[in-house]
Design an enzyme around this catalytic site. Structure first.
Site, mmCIF file in Angstrom:
data_model
loop_
_atom_site.group_PDB
_atom_site.id
_atom_site.type_symbol
_atom_site.label_atom_id
_atom_site.label_comp_id
_atom_site.label_asym_id
_atom_site.label_seq_id
_atom_site.Cartn_x
_atom_site.Cartn_y
_atom_site.Cartn_z
ATOM 1 N N ASP A 20 0.745 -1.266 -0.053
ATOM 2 C CA ASP A 20 -0.048 -0.108 -0.137
ATOM 3 C C ASP A 20 1.037 1.256 -0.155
ATOM 4 O O ASP A 20 1.484 1.623 0.951
ATOM 5 C CB ASP A 20 -0.918 0.048 1.134
ATOM 6 C CG ASP A 20 -1.720 1.400 1.167
ATOM 7 O OD1 ASP A 20 -2.721 1.349 2.227
ATOM 8 O OD2 ASP A 20 -1.568 2.274 0.317
ATOM 9 N N ASP A 92 -5.942 5.421 4.497
ATOM 10 C CA ASP A 92 -4.629 5.717 4.686
ATOM 11 C C ASP A 92 -4.381 5.279 5.823
ATOM 12 O O ASP A 92 -3.505 5.874 6.899
ATOM 13 C CB ASP A 92 -4.387 7.373 4.500
ATOM 14 C CG ASP A 92 -4.230 7.649 3.173
ATOM 15 O OD1 ASP A 92 -5.411 7.661 2.479
ATOM 16 O OD2 ASP A 92 -3.197 8.049 2.662
ATOM 17 N N HIS A 135 -5.435 11.623 13.719
ATOM 18 C CA HIS A 135 -6.275 11.633 12.624
ATOM 19 C C HIS A 135 -7.444 10.676 13.006
ATOM 20 O O HIS A 135 -8.556 10.916 12.286
ATOM 21 C CB HIS A 135 -5.814 11.023 11.240
ATOM 22 C CG HIS A 135 -4.652 11.797 10.733
ATOM 23 N ND1 HIS A 135 -4.826 13.065 10.513
ATOM 24 C CD2 HIS A 135 -3.162 11.703 10.441
ATOM 25 C CE1 HIS A 135 -3.890 13.801 9.676
ATOM 26 N NE2 HIS A 135 -2.782 12.748 9.787
ATOM 27 N N ASP A 172 2.598 18.636 14.117
ATOM 28 C CA ASP A 172 2.661 17.698 12.946
ATOM 29 C C ASP A 172 2.243 18.539 11.599
ATOM 30 O O ASP A 172 1.680 19.231 11.607
ATOM 31 C CB ASP A 172 1.732 16.469 13.213
ATOM 32 C CG ASP A 172 1.856 15.403 12.217
ATOM 33 O OD1 ASP A 172 2.541 14.450 12.451
ATOM 34 O OD2 ASP A 172 1.400 15.539 11.044
ATOM 35 N N ASP A 265 7.141 15.441 10.879
ATOM 36 C CA ASP A 265 6.964 15.432 9.648
ATOM 37 C C ASP A 265 7.263 16.879 8.982
ATOM 38 O O ASP A 265 7.101 17.153 7.693
ATOM 39 C CB ASP A 265 5.891 14.684 8.941
ATOM 40 C CG ASP A 265 4.697 14.854 9.741
ATOM 41 O OD1 ASP A 265 3.691 14.091 9.303
ATOM 42 O OD2 ASP A 265 4.521 15.674 10.335
HETATM 43 C C1 Q6P Z 1 -0.959 10.797 13.180
HETATM 44 O O1 Q6P Z 1 -0.231 10.381 12.342
HETATM 45 C C2 Q6P Z 1 0.861 11.156 11.705
HETATM 46 C C3 Q6P Z 1 0.665 11.703 10.595
HETATM 47 O O2 Q6P Z 1 -0.257 12.898 10.605
HETATM 48 O O3 Q6P Z 1 1.896 12.084 10.068
HETATM 49 C C4 Q6P Z 1 0.003 10.774 9.438
HETATM 50 C C5 Q6P Z 1 -0.104 11.164 7.908
HETATM 51 C C6 Q6P Z 1 -0.943 10.283 7.327
HETATM 52 C C7 Q6P Z 1 -0.541 10.499 5.528
HETATM 53 C C8 Q6P Z 1 -1.651 9.779 4.799
HETATM 54 N N1 Q6P Z 1 -1.138 10.005 3.338
HETATM 55 C C9 Q6P Z 1 0.048 9.326 2.908
HETATM 56 C C10 Q6P Z 1 0.201 9.568 1.452
HETATM 57 C C11 Q6P Z 1 1.787 8.979 1.302
HETATM 58 N N2 Q6P Z 1 2.438 9.954 0.472
HETATM 59 ZN ZN ZN Z 2 1.636 13.996 9.900
#
Ligand code: Q6P
Ligand code: ZN
Length: 659
Positions: A20, A92, A135, A172, A265
């Site tokens: 995935d 996701d 999330h 974040d 991130d």
């Molecule tokens: C709380 O979890 C921490 C987070 O906010 O970093 C999760 C991010 C989900 C990002 C979903 N899309 C991913 C696309 C890949 N390019």
């Molecule tokens: Zn994040």
């Protein structure tokens, strides 16, 4: 009091079991490299190790529905096919036979952290957990999240520990929509989130992530969204939003507890964020929150996918929680146009809920069409440069500098008959002062410098500054017969040849004979740029005016000026309260690697203990709830900011009128 660290390798024992692309970045190594970095740097040994525990059903049900919990409970016994099937109903995110166990540990870790902080076992702490949380919603997993760790922790802090007001800061790079939904009508939980948005083009692509979603009903104003509509945001962008939006509001909110959705991130090198802020920015973001709620701060890991910047950012955060000196943030640049646009939008919608923002400007007038045109152009440019950037994928940044604790944290220069507060090291004139120095001191205009005492005092001041420069001493306080004379002496004679820039913060009535500026610009101009008198109608006892001056002017300007020494002068009769005085000392530690020299008048010795406490790093007591400001102060400060932003870009809060 110490810093708690919560980690258990059990939370590394789940991973993606199928293909995935959206989920492959969420790997167990995120947790292990973070913890290993804390061990390698010796930071973990300095923390109070607190074990995680599993959150109970009742605790999970503080936020989630029974049907959702019942569904997740079935996942440990599912076949791979069933797990895939179960996962398909969410976005996701992925499930694994062990993720339910880890999700209970992650939520339970946040609760252990809240218990440790709220009971005073520790001052603050960090929980390294996975799966992350911000999330996940009442009845849905999302974005790698199963249970909303921080939302559960906020409800738990209120229910079990009687917290009245909880601030959640989500740095974040994704919008924690799960947290927003949970508290959007709840005025007792203030949720602040910045996130990559790109006008809704970035995941989770929600309209309600934009700046105009401020909460609902009685929760209106208690939800603050700062959308980043471009990538590449830097340290200056982040600090501007903290100084001009989050911190003034946070001080007005006056929380009992601060929870941080600590996702990294938003750091440089991260594939999700694509931002350019360096890991040491998290040392400062943490520091800026540590004087709220009497220092009660719980950081819970969320995202962060570049294993190098993640580990460095985690270390920067924990090292600040431990009270180590802040790293110098070199060349903080002015916020970019896009960040200023977001900043202006957020302040304009939030000003009706927060009196501290009362004088904020209206929203920018860029209408949708120009935005669409800009977007189209940006798309086209992005397409053109896509392939060449392919090669430049890897971002590089310097390893964060060491943050060495000086052998002596705080020193004092006192008259012989004055008692030295506990914890401070008294400086005595060991040897005869340098003849050169004596002659310099002697020909100071003021008479008291001339006599033996004066020479002794000033030579000890010189020694103190010298030992700060070599990092033998962190900070210090001096009781002198005449603060004005001492201030001039430090600025013009002592400081100047030891450090290149001195930030002088003078609290109370004083006409400062401005330091001789370099000949480049004419005196008057220099005086305008480097001499900033802030007059508060109600004097330094005015909490709101003080907060506006500190966050709207002093901090942004200080980050841009990047001084080698901070000279904090308390003029006799300043009227500044002990709380505010301690808050100011605490906040000023962010500059000059914590090298602050406090000057006070001998007969002002009454506030020596609060000064010593703040210099030693004890959290400042919360300011009493802010009274609504007299309109005139706010307006005057805004006008001053507008005038000064020509010189100091960090004072900007609106897009340049040209646009
Ligand atoms: C709380 O979890 C921490 C987070 O906010 O970093 C999760 C991010 C989900 C990002 C979903 N899309 C991913 C696309 C890949 N390019
Ligand atoms: Zn994040």
């Amino acid at each position: 009091m110490g810093t708690a660290l919560i980690y258990d390798e059990e939370m590394t024992k789940y991973k993606l079991l199928w293909v995935d692309p959206a989920c492959k970045i969420e790997v167990p190594e995120r947790l292990s490299v973070s913890y290993e970095a804390l061990v390698r740097t010796g930071l973990s040994d300095r923390c109070v190790s607190v074990p995680p525990r599993e959150a109970s059903d009742a605790e999970i049900l503080l936020v989630h529905s029974e049907e959702y919990l019942e569904g997740v409970k079935k996942t440990p016994h599912m076949t791979l096919e069933d797990l895939k099937e179960f996962t398909l109903q969410y976005g996701d995110v992925y499930f694994h036979p062990n993720i339910y166990h880890c999700a209970k540990l992650a939520a339970g870790s946040a609760l252990q952290l809240v218990d440790s902080v709220m009971t005073g076992k520790v001052r603050n702490g960090m929980a390294l957990v996975r799966p992350p949380g911000h999330h996940s919603m009442r009845s849905a997993a999302s974005g790698f999240c199963v249970f909303n760790n921080v939302a559960i922790a906020a409800r738990y802090a209120k229910q079990k520990h009687g917290a009245k007001r909880v601030l959640i800061v989500d740095w974040d790079i994704h919008h924690g929509q799960g947290v927003q939904y949970c508290f959007e009508d709840d005025p007792s939980v203030l949720y602040f989130s910045w996130h990559r948005y790109e006008h809704q083009e970035f995941w989770p692509n929600l309209r309600e992530s934009d700046y105009d979603c401020v909460g609902k009903g009685s929760g209106a104003g208690y939800n603050i969204n700062v959308p980043w509509n471009e990538v590449g945001m830097e340290n200056g962008d982040y600090l501007s939003v903290f100084c001009h939006v989050l911190l003034p509001v946070a001080y007005e909110f006056c929380p009992d507890l601060v929870l941080v959705c600590a996702g990294f991130d938003s750091a440089i090198g991260d594939p999700e964020g694509e931002m350019c802020a360096t890991p040491d920015i998290f040392a400062h973001l943490t520091h800026l929150l540590m004087n709220l709620a009497g220092g009660k701060l719980c950081a819970v890991l969320e995202g962060g996918y570049n294993l190098t910047s993640l580990a460095q950012s985690v270390c920067q955060t924990v090292q600040t929680l431990l009270g180590d000196p802040l790293p110098q943030l070199a060349n903080v640049r002015s916020p970019c146009e896009s960040a200023l646009e977001s900043l202006q939008c957020v302040r304009s919608v939030q000003r009706r809920y927060w009196s501290i923002l009362k004088h904020a400007a209206d929203s920018p007038t860029t209408d949708v069409s120009t935005k669409r045109i800009k977007l189209a152009k940006a798309e086209e440019e992005k397409a053109e440069t896509a392939e060449e950037e392919r090669g430049q994928e890897e971002k590089v940044w310097p390893e964060p500098a060491e943050r060495l604790r000086p052998p002596v944290c705080s020193a004092s220069v006192l008259p012989d008959d004055a008692a030295c507060p506990d914890g401070l090291k008294r400086l005595v004139s060991s040897k005869d002062p340098e003849p050169l120095l004596v002659s310099r001191i002697k020909n100071r205009s003021t008479e008291d410098a001339g006599d033996a005492d004066g020479v002794a005092t000033f030579s000890r001041l010189y020694t103190l500054i010298e030992k700060m420069r070599t990092n033998e001493i962190g900070n210090g306080v001096a009781l002198v017969p005449d603060v004005a004379a001492a201030m001039e002496c430090v600025v013009q004679d002592l400081g100047s040849d030891l450090v290149s820039r001195v930030l002088v913060v003078c609290v109370g009535k004083e006409e400062l004979n401005c330091a001789t500026a370099d000949g480049s610009e004419d005196k008057q101009e220099q005086k305008g740029k480097y001499y900033i008198p802030v007059c508060l109608k109600k004097g330094c006892a005015d909490t709101v005016g003080f907060i506006q001056a500190v966050f709207g002017l002093l901090l942004p300007l200080g980050y841009e000026y990047d001084p080698g020494l901070v000279l904090l002068v308390r003029m006799p009769g300043s009227g500044v309260g002990d709380c505010m005085w301690q808050q100011l000392i605490g906040l000023l530690k962010g500059f000059a690697k914590g090298h602050t020299l406090v000057l006070m008048q001998t007969n002002d010795g009454a506030c020596m203990d609060p000064t010593a406490s703040a210099l030693l790093g004890h959290p400042a007591p919360p300011l009493q709830e802010l009274l609504t400001p007299l309109p005139d102060d706010g307006g005057a400060l805004e006008r001053m900011r507008e005038r000064l932003q020509a010189h100091w870009k960090m004072l900007q809060t609106t897009v340049s009128s040209g646009n």
